[in-house]
Design a protein around this motif. Sequence first.
Motif, PDB file in Angstrom:
ATOM      1  N   UNK A 151       0.808  -1.213   0.000  1.00 25.51           N
ATOM      2  CA  UNK A 151       0.000   0.000   0.000  1.00 25.51           C
ATOM      3  C   UNK A 151       0.842   1.265   0.000  1.00 25.51           C
ATOM      4  N   UNK A 152       1.810   1.369   0.902  1.00 29.23           N
ATOM      5  CA  UNK A 152       2.615   2.591   1.006  1.00 29.23           C
ATOM      6  C   UNK A 152       3.408   2.838  -0.264  1.00 29.23           C
ATOM      7  N   UNK A 153       4.012   1.779  -0.807  1.00 27.35           N
ATOM      8  CA  UNK A 153       4.794   1.918  -2.043  1.00 27.35           C
ATOM      9  C   UNK A 153       3.912   2.372  -3.194  1.00 27.35           C
ATOM     10  N   UNK A 201      11.785   4.219  -0.049  1.00 24.53           N
ATOM     11  CA  UNK A 201      11.938   2.885   0.519  1.00 24.53           C
ATOM     12  C   UNK A 201      10.624   2.478   1.184  1.00 24.53           C
ATOM     13  N   UNK A 202      10.014   1.407   0.706  1.00 23.15           N
ATOM     14  CA  UNK A 202       8.753   0.930   1.284  1.00 23.15           C
ATOM     15  C   UNK A 202       8.680  -0.586   1.135  1.00 23.15           C
ATOM     16  N   UNK A 203       9.751  -1.248   1.595  1.00 24.88           N
ATOM     17  CA  UNK A 203       9.906  -2.685   1.359  1.00 24.88           C
ATOM     18  C   UNK A 203       9.560  -3.545   2.567  1.00 24.88           C
ATOM     19  N   UNK A 204       8.908  -2.976   3.575  1.00 23.24           N
ATOM     20  CA  UNK A 204       8.428  -3.784   4.684  1.00 23.24           C
ATOM     21  C   UNK A 204       9.457  -4.056   5.760  1.00 23.24           C
ATOM     22  N   UNK A 230       8.495  15.108   6.553  1.00 22.73           N
ATOM     23  CA  UNK A 230       8.728  15.012   5.108  1.00 22.73           C
ATOM     24  C   UNK A 230       8.949  13.578   4.643  1.00 22.73           C
ATOM     25  N   UNK A 231       8.934  12.625   5.588  1.00 22.44           N
ATOM     26  CA  UNK A 231       9.196  11.207   5.293  1.00 22.44           C
ATOM     27  C   UNK A 231      10.621  10.946   4.832  1.00 22.44           C
ATOM     28  N   UNK A 232      11.541  11.875   5.102  1.00 22.03           N
ATOM     29  CA  UNK A 232      12.940  11.702   4.698  1.00 22.03           C
ATOM     30  C   UNK A 232      13.641  10.698   5.601  1.00 22.03           C
ATOM     31  N   UNK A 292      13.572   8.728   0.804  1.00 25.84           N
ATOM     32  CA  UNK A 292      12.385   8.818   1.645  1.00 25.84           C
ATOM     33  C   UNK A 292      11.924   7.421   2.061  1.00 25.84           C
ATOM     34  N   UNK A 293      11.065   7.349   3.071  1.00 30.12           N
ATOM     35  CA  UNK A 293      10.644   6.059   3.603  1.00 30.12           C
ATOM     36  C   UNK A 293       9.156   6.104   3.953  1.00 30.12           C
ATOM     37  N   UNK A 294       8.496   4.965   3.765  1.00 27.93           N
ATOM     38  CA  UNK A 294       7.055   4.893   4.044  1.00 27.93           C
ATOM     39  C   UNK A 294       6.679   3.473   4.444  1.00 27.93           C
TER      40      UNK A 294
END
Length: 484
Positions: free
Chosen positions: A11-13, A188-191, A415-417, A429-431
């Motif tokens: 979802x985030x990615x 980056x949104x790889x869990x 900023x999700x940095x 960035x990361x989520x």
Amino acid sequence: MIDVLVIGGGNAALCAALMAREAGASVMLLEGSPKVWRGGNSQHTRNLRCMHDAPQDVLVDAYPEEEYWQDLLKVTGGLTNETLARMAIRASSSCRDWMRSHGVHFQPPLSGALHVARTNAFFMGGGKALVNAYFRSAERLGVRVRYNAQVSDIELRDGVFVAAHLAEREVDGQRLPAERIEARTCVLAAGGFESNREWLREAWGQNERGEWPSDNFLIRGTRFNTGVLLRRMIDLGADIIGDPTQAHMVAIDARAPLYDGGICTRIDCVSLGVVVNREGERFYDEGEDFWPKRYAIWGRLVAGQPGQQAYSIIDQQAIGRFMPPVFPGTQAQSLAELAGKLGLPVAAFVDTVERYNRACQVGTFDHTALDDCHTEGLTPAKTHWARPLSKPPFYAYPLKPGVTFTYLGLATDETAAVHFNGKASPNLFVAGEMMAGNVLGKGYTAGIGMAIGTAFGRIAGTQAAASAGFSSSTTNTESHHADV
């Protein structure tokens, strides 16, 4: 060169990829799994916890920001970044129209055992339908999606993202060479690392009984979240947050598969009876709070019991009051017979239930409210919904800890940095799960993971596009189609 590289396929990615593409950036998304397993843990979700000050489309009544915040504060015990938490809470009130614009549909308000028609919006078709809708929209907009593309390394220069590396790998019998993929910015949104058995062992260690608790954990989510990228970022000096033993951990049916059991393996009748360990003893208050707020503490509680095993025990009175499990319960006409079938010490188990029965102060039973049915003179107490287990047949469901996702992640800001020594990277960035520990220090409440992933996925995508030179006001999503 690609403007925005998104690593992950949940979802985030997907939110990040869509937002970046809507801003006009060229986008490539790398999903580590095969196409059939795409979507990470998001394919197993069902709902989004939403703030709203009045009834809104699929949500009834009101669920204002302060109540949402207090619910989160309670389950985390204060281990949360209030600024980031409130950002996710506020964003949850206004994201559904955007989600609908990308093909996501919501169910009408639910009623019944879940008690969440006021707080949670449910996806029509569940999480699998949500991620499929997002993938269709991303591809329609020109996002290039690659599967079987698990990133093994990140190339940085003084905290600035340069390139991602894919290791040599075998896909469908074909050996694919190693690759280096450059991009102007990266999300980056790889869990997390919940499917990395060695890392779980390292984090949890041995207990006082000489057991390795994590060896008995089941993984509710994807088998592809092995934490390779998270570990690499830690090695590269990224600032981290969270306890590696903290996770969204639920008590699930012990007969569930090792991976990808998803939501259907959950046992929802805990609050309607008692829970005992393999020694036949109770160990926690089954009636502490409503199940959507407290269900996620039970995985950790079971993890602390001998053999990481427990049993949820109910009688005939509970039937029809909870979501039916996938696997049938063990059934017996007497408590002694039930103990024998479960392999529990008969005398100890029967004594536990009989002491509980005697301690029940039955008032007006109401499973939709924090009622006055409680125990007195019993440790641990049962504070609500306490009724004697006296009407056969009796049922038992075996429990083990089921890990959904881990909370150890990368520290971030509004900023999700990604940060290195307190300094924000200008283009990394990361989520999602890789930063959820900023909001979830411990505990969980239903739907908050999707709220965090949606909010910070969208922020990360917008920021990444801006870092690559694209404003979120840009509407020409065709301008860089040829670049992807």
